[in-house]
Design an enzyme around this catalytic site. Structure first.
Site, mmCIF file in Angstrom:
data_model
loop_
_atom_site.group_PDB
_atom_site.id
_atom_site.type_symbol
_atom_site.label_atom_id
_atom_site.label_comp_id
_atom_site.label_asym_id
_atom_site.label_seq_id
_atom_site.Cartn_x
_atom_site.Cartn_y
_atom_site.Cartn_z
ATOM 1 N N HIS A 17 0.839 -1.208 0.000
ATOM 2 C CA HIS A 17 0.000 0.000 0.000
ATOM 3 C C HIS A 17 0.874 1.258 0.000
ATOM 4 C CE1 HIS A 17 -3.103 -2.582 2.399
ATOM 5 N NE2 HIS A 17 -3.525 -2.502 1.156
ATOM 6 N N LYS A 41 -17.888 -5.839 8.665
ATOM 7 C CA LYS A 41 -16.586 -6.470 8.902
ATOM 8 C C LYS A 41 -15.815 -5.665 9.933
ATOM 9 C CE LYS A 41 -13.481 -8.336 5.761
ATOM 10 N NZ LYS A 41 -12.846 -8.233 4.439
ATOM 11 N N ARG A 90 -2.104 -6.323 -8.241
ATOM 12 C CA ARG A 90 -1.046 -7.274 -7.901
ATOM 13 C C ARG A 90 -0.931 -8.382 -8.921
ATOM 14 N NH1 ARG A 90 -3.326 -7.550 -1.956
ATOM 15 N NH2 ARG A 90 -5.108 -7.078 -3.255
ATOM 16 N N SER A 128 -3.051 -7.416 3.248
ATOM 17 C CA SER A 128 -3.254 -7.268 4.690
ATOM 18 C C SER A 128 -3.606 -8.611 5.314
ATOM 19 C CB SER A 128 -4.386 -6.273 4.976
ATOM 20 O OG SER A 128 -4.037 -4.998 4.514
HETATM 21 P P1 ADP Z 1 -5.641 -5.861 0.912
HETATM 22 O O1 ADP Z 1 -5.995 -6.655 -0.321
HETATM 23 O O2 ADP Z 1 -4.182 -5.891 1.239
HETATM 24 O O3 ADP Z 1 -6.529 -6.123 2.087
HETATM 25 P P2 ADP Z 1 -7.054 -3.371 0.443
HETATM 26 O O4 ADP Z 1 -8.349 -4.035 0.210
HETATM 27 O O5 ADP Z 1 -6.921 -2.455 1.606
HETATM 28 O O6 ADP Z 1 -5.827 -4.376 0.532
HETATM 29 O O7 ADP Z 1 -6.580 -2.683 -0.915
HETATM 30 C C1 ADP Z 1 -6.503 -1.348 -1.207
HETATM 31 C C2 ADP Z 1 -5.873 -1.167 -2.564
HETATM 32 O O8 ADP Z 1 -4.490 -1.485 -2.481
HETATM 33 C C3 ADP Z 1 -6.412 -2.030 -3.684
HETATM 34 O O9 ADP Z 1 -6.389 -1.264 -4.860
HETATM 35 C C4 ADP Z 1 -5.406 -3.163 -3.758
HETATM 36 O O10 ADP Z 1 -5.383 -3.762 -5.046
HETATM 37 C C5 ADP Z 1 -4.132 -2.416 -3.474
HETATM 38 N N1 ADP Z 1 -3.071 -3.258 -2.947
HETATM 39 C C6 ADP Z 1 -3.121 -4.061 -1.868
HETATM 40 N N2 ADP Z 1 -1.945 -4.690 -1.668
HETATM 41 C C7 ADP Z 1 -1.116 -4.264 -2.668
HETATM 42 C C8 ADP Z 1 0.235 -4.580 -3.037
HETATM 43 N N3 ADP Z 1 0.963 -5.460 -2.347
HETATM 44 N N4 ADP Z 1 0.753 -3.948 -4.119
HETATM 45 C C9 ADP Z 1 -0.009 -3.078 -4.827
HETATM 46 N N5 ADP Z 1 -1.279 -2.763 -4.550
HETATM 47 C C10 ADP Z 1 -1.837 -3.336 -3.479
#
Ligand code: ADP
Length: 159
Positions: A17, A41, A90, A128
């Site tokens: 992130h 959630k 990703r 996460s």
């Molecule tokens: P997670 O999948 O880690 O729970 P979130 O739902 O909070 O993450 O995702 C927020 C944004 O960050 C989304 O656009 C997700 O694709 C992106 N994201 C999450 N992890 C990564 C990563 N390792 N590299 C690039 N983008 C990421």
């Protein structure tokens, strides 16, 4: 001013992130990290805790702000006059869901553009939930989340 929102759960923020936030902050005048409040959630960290963690790790990036929102992202954006959504990608597996969301947001508000940034290869496996899994079983999360929050994530997982 060119403003973008980077929405997500950030429970907790990972280095994947943070990489997207840093890169987006070089492209836009201002980046708002929008923490989605999902009433169904509960999550590991409360919304206030997530906010505090993100603020802490982005404190050196002056054009990054952290906010939370309930309801539709498009409404949050409209209130603030923001037209751009940043998303991280990703893997192909992210694509289908993100594609659907981008089209739905476009349908709700045709002024909105969703821009995708490819993950840095070294974070392509990182989420996460995988961080929480590793931490739950006592694995090392150094390098997966920002150094300043490693202890807090481990503590929260085991208290
Ligand atoms: P997670 O999948 O880690 O729970 P979130 O739902 O909070 O993450 O995702 C927020 C944004 O960050 C989304 O656009 C997700 O694709 C992106 N994201 C999450 N992890 C990564 C990563 N390792 N590299 C690039 N983008 C990421």
């Amino acid at each position: 001013m060119n403003i973008a929102v980077y929405p997500g759960s950030f429970d907790p923020i990972t280095n994947g992130h943070l990489d997207i936030i840093k890169r987006a902050s070089r492209v836009f005048d201002k980046v708002i990290v929008g923490i989605l409040v999902n009433p169904d959630k509960k999550g590991l960290f409360s919304i206030e805790e997530r906010k505090e963690l993100i603020r802490r790790v982005t404190r050196d990036i002056p054009n990054v702000k952290v906010e939370s929102f309930t309801g539709l992202l498009v409404d949050f954006m409209k209130e603030r006059d923001i037209n751009v959504i940043i998303k991280g990608l990703r893997a192909v597996s992210d694509f289908e869901y993100e594609f659907q969301m981008a089209l739905m947001n476009k349908k709700l508000n045709s002024n909105i553009e969703t821009l995708f940034m490819m993950t840095d290869a070294k974070y392509s496996f990182l989420s996460s939930s995988s961080v929480k899994q590793v931490a739950m079983f006592g694995g090392c999360i150094n390098g997966l989340v920002p150094d300043e929050i490693v202890d807090e994530v481990m503590y929260k997982m085991h208290k």
